[in-house]
Motif scaffolding. Structure first.
Motif, short mmCIF file in Angstrom:
data_model
loop_
_atom_site.label_atom_id
_atom_site.label_comp_id
_atom_site.label_asym_id
_atom_site.label_seq_id
_atom_site.Cartn_x
_atom_site.Cartn_y
_atom_site.Cartn_z
N LEU A 163 -5.41 1.17 10.49
CA LEU A 163 -5.89 2.52 10.20
C LEU A 163 -4.95 3.25 9.24
CD1 LEU A 163 -7.11 3.77 13.69
CD2 LEU A 163 -8.52 3.15 11.72
N LEU A 164 -3.65 3.06 9.42
CA LEU A 164 -2.69 3.74 8.56
C LEU A 164 -2.75 3.21 7.13
CD1 LEU A 164 0.49 4.11 10.80
CD2 LEU A 164 -1.21 5.83 10.21
N LEU A 165 -3.18 1.97 6.96
CA LEU A 165 -3.26 1.39 5.62
C LEU A 165 -4.59 1.66 4.95
CD1 LEU A 165 -1.49 -2.10 5.78
CD2 LEU A 165 -0.57 0.12 5.10
N ASP A 166 -5.42 2.49 5.55
CA ASP A 166 -6.72 2.82 4.97
C ASP A 166 -6.53 3.40 3.58
OD1 ASP A 166 -9.42 3.35 4.62
OD2 ASP A 166 -9.33 5.26 5.70
N GLY A 167 -7.10 2.75 2.56
CA GLY A 167 -7.00 3.24 1.19
C GLY A 167 -5.72 2.88 0.47
N ALA A 168 -4.85 2.10 1.10
CA ALA A 168 -3.56 1.76 0.48
C ALA A 168 -3.76 0.81 -0.71
CB ALA A 168 -2.64 1.12 1.51
N ARG A 169 -2.82 0.87 -1.63
CA ARG A 169 -2.82 -0.03 -2.77
C ARG A 169 -1.39 -0.43 -3.09
NH1 ARG A 169 -1.27 2.66 -7.49
NH2 ARG A 169 -1.26 4.94 -7.33
N VAL A 170 -1.23 -1.56 -3.73
CA VAL A 170 0.09 -2.07 -4.13
C VAL A 170 0.26 -1.89 -5.63
CG1 VAL A 170 1.57 -4.10 -4.25
CG2 VAL A 170 0.14 -3.72 -2.24
N GLU A 171 1.45 -1.46 -6.04
CA GLU A 171 1.73 -1.31 -7.46
C GLU A 171 3.10 -1.88 -7.77
OE1 GLU A 171 1.61 2.14 -10.93
OE2 GLU A 171 0.50 2.39 -9.05
N ASP A 172 3.17 -2.61 -8.89
CA ASP A 172 4.42 -3.19 -9.36
C ASP A 172 4.99 -2.36 -10.51
OD1 ASP A 172 4.65 -5.67 -7.76
OD2 ASP A 172 2.75 -6.16 -8.74
N TYR A 173 6.32 -2.29 -10.57
CA TYR A 173 7.02 -1.53 -11.60
C TYR A 173 8.00 -2.46 -12.31
CZ TYR A 173 5.05 2.41 -9.06
OH TYR A 173 4.18 3.28 -8.45
N PRO A 174 7.56 -3.11 -13.39
CA PRO A 174 8.45 -4.05 -14.08
C PRO A 174 9.65 -3.39 -14.74
CG PRO A 174 6.39 -3.75 -15.29
CD PRO A 174 6.22 -3.07 -13.98
N ALA A 175 9.53 -2.12 -15.09
CA ALA A 175 10.63 -1.40 -15.73
C ALA A 175 11.05 -0.21 -14.87
CB ALA A 175 10.20 -0.90 -17.11
N ALA A 176 12.32 0.17 -14.99
CA ALA A 176 12.82 1.34 -14.27
C ALA A 176 12.20 2.61 -14.85
CB ALA A 176 14.34 1.40 -14.37
N GLY A 177 12.02 3.61 -13.99
CA GLY A 177 11.45 4.86 -14.47
C GLY A 177 11.18 5.81 -13.32
N PRO A 178 10.68 7.02 -13.64
CA PRO A 178 10.39 8.00 -12.59
C PRO A 178 9.14 7.64 -11.81
CG PRO A 178 9.70 8.82 -14.74
CD PRO A 178 10.40 7.53 -14.99
N LEU A 179 9.14 8.01 -10.53
CA LEU A 179 7.97 7.84 -9.68
C LEU A 179 7.29 9.18 -9.44
CD1 LEU A 179 6.24 5.89 -7.98
CD2 LEU A 179 7.76 6.39 -6.03
N PHE A 180 8.08 10.17 -9.08
CA PHE A 180 7.57 11.54 -8.96
C PHE A 180 8.71 12.51 -9.13
CE2 PHE A 180 8.13 10.06 -4.49
CZ PHE A 180 9.12 10.94 -4.07
N ALA A 181 8.36 13.78 -9.34
CA ALA A 181 9.35 14.83 -9.55
C ALA A 181 9.29 15.83 -8.41
CB ALA A 181 9.12 15.55 -10.88
N ALA A 182 10.39 16.50 -8.16
CA ALA A 182 10.42 17.55 -7.14
C ALA A 182 9.37 18.60 -7.47
CB ALA A 182 11.81 18.18 -7.09
N GLY A 183 8.58 18.96 -6.45
CA GLY A 183 7.52 19.94 -6.64
C GLY A 183 6.15 19.34 -6.86
N ASP A 184 6.09 18.03 -7.16
CA ASP A 184 4.78 17.38 -7.32
C ASP A 184 4.06 17.36 -5.98
OD1 ASP A 184 5.28 16.88 -9.96
OD2 ASP A 184 5.67 14.74 -9.73
N PRO A 185 2.73 17.39 -6.00
CA PRO A 185 1.98 17.31 -4.73
C PRO A 185 2.28 16.01 -4.00
CG PRO A 185 0.55 18.04 -6.53
CD PRO A 185 1.84 17.60 -7.16
N ALA A 186 2.53 16.11 -2.71
CA ALA A 186 2.80 14.93 -1.88
C ALA A 186 1.46 14.37 -1.40
CB ALA A 186 3.70 15.29 -0.71
N ASP A 187 0.80 13.66 -2.29
CA ASP A 187 -0.53 13.14 -1.99
C ASP A 187 -0.50 11.70 -1.48
OD1 ASP A 187 0.30 11.98 -4.33
OD2 ASP A 187 -1.52 12.43 -5.48
N ARG A 188 0.71 11.16 -1.21
CA ARG A 188 0.84 9.80 -0.72
C ARG A 188 2.26 9.58 -0.23
NH1 ARG A 188 1.53 10.56 -5.89
NH2 ARG A 188 2.81 9.23 -7.22
N PHE A 189 2.44 8.54 0.56
CA PHE A 189 3.80 8.09 0.83
C PHE A 189 3.85 6.60 0.53
CE2 PHE A 189 2.03 7.08 4.98
CZ PHE A 189 2.82 6.07 5.51
#
Length: 228
Positions: free
Chosen positions: A26-52
């Protein structure tokens, strides 16, 4: 749906410990996997917390920006663990900046289905809150410990944490650059170099990012002397 292998790895995260298979699904409902081949930002402070997230590979770093625009590391996460779930259950916005290292693999778990599941299953909410409470307690204990220690003791404690439990001697590799490590343990980069020099009589030798610990017992005694 995410692949079975990714789901099985995801299930080993401490936050999900003790969940029945149906509850975990149930907790994985709608989950997806994403790969990040290069270093970079994921989110910034203040962005909506629409996922963990669940870290399956690589590393993510949470940090704040100082007035001078430099990063001050608050926490980092290696496989397999979750992060950013607290923001969903509190303010609804990410309180910190986040960056991913090259080669990172993350599971994204969306907030909206999660919150609906928590309304339907209070037992799931209790499990998540228990996990968050453990993380908050650990972080508070760590902050209190850092404030009571000298730079050399902070570094010694960090190095001992990298060594296998009960090891008499060996080598460890710093998981972070020395600049990021200094930020993580709350000291200036130049203080890190001085701390390494101070630890030499206690069996510590730096060879780039590889650290030789020839006498962990002596290093533990040094920490005890600093605390007394």
């Amino acid at each position: 749906m995410i692949a079975a292998a990714d789901a099985a790895l995801c299930a080993t995260a401490p936050l999900f410990a003790g969940l029945a298979p149906d509850a975990f699904a149930l907790l994985l409902d709608g989950a997806r996997v994403e790969d990040y081949p290069a270093a970079g930002p994921l989110f910034a402070a203040g962005d909506p917390a629409d996922r963990f997230f669940v870290v399956l590979a690589g590393r993510v770093t949470l940090f704040v920006l100082t007035e001078g625009g430099e990063q001050s590391v608050i926490e980092w996460f290696d496989p397999v663990c979750t992060f950013a779930e607290a923001a969903i259950l509190s303010s609804g916005r990410f309180p910190l900046h986040c960056a991913v290292a090259a080669g990172t693999r993350l599971v994204h778990i969306p907030a909206a289905p999660l919150l609906r599941r928590l309304e339907q299953r209070p037992d799931l909410a209790f499990t998540l809150l228990s996990g968050l409470a453990r993380w908050r307690t650990r972080l508070a204990d760590e902050i209190a410990t850092l404030k009571s220690r000298s730079p050399a003791q902070r570094l010694a404690g960090f190095l001992l944490g990298l060594a296998p439990a009960g090891a008499e001697a060996g080598r460890v590799r710093l998981p972070l650059s020395k600049t990021v490590l200094a930020s993580r343990i709350g000291i200036a980069p130049e203080s890190l170099s001085r701390a390494l020099v101070r630890l030499r009589p206690h069996g510590v030798e730096a060879r780039g990012r590889e650290i030789v610990l020839s006498d962990p017992a002596a290093l533990r005694r040094f920490c005890a002397e600093e605390e007394s």
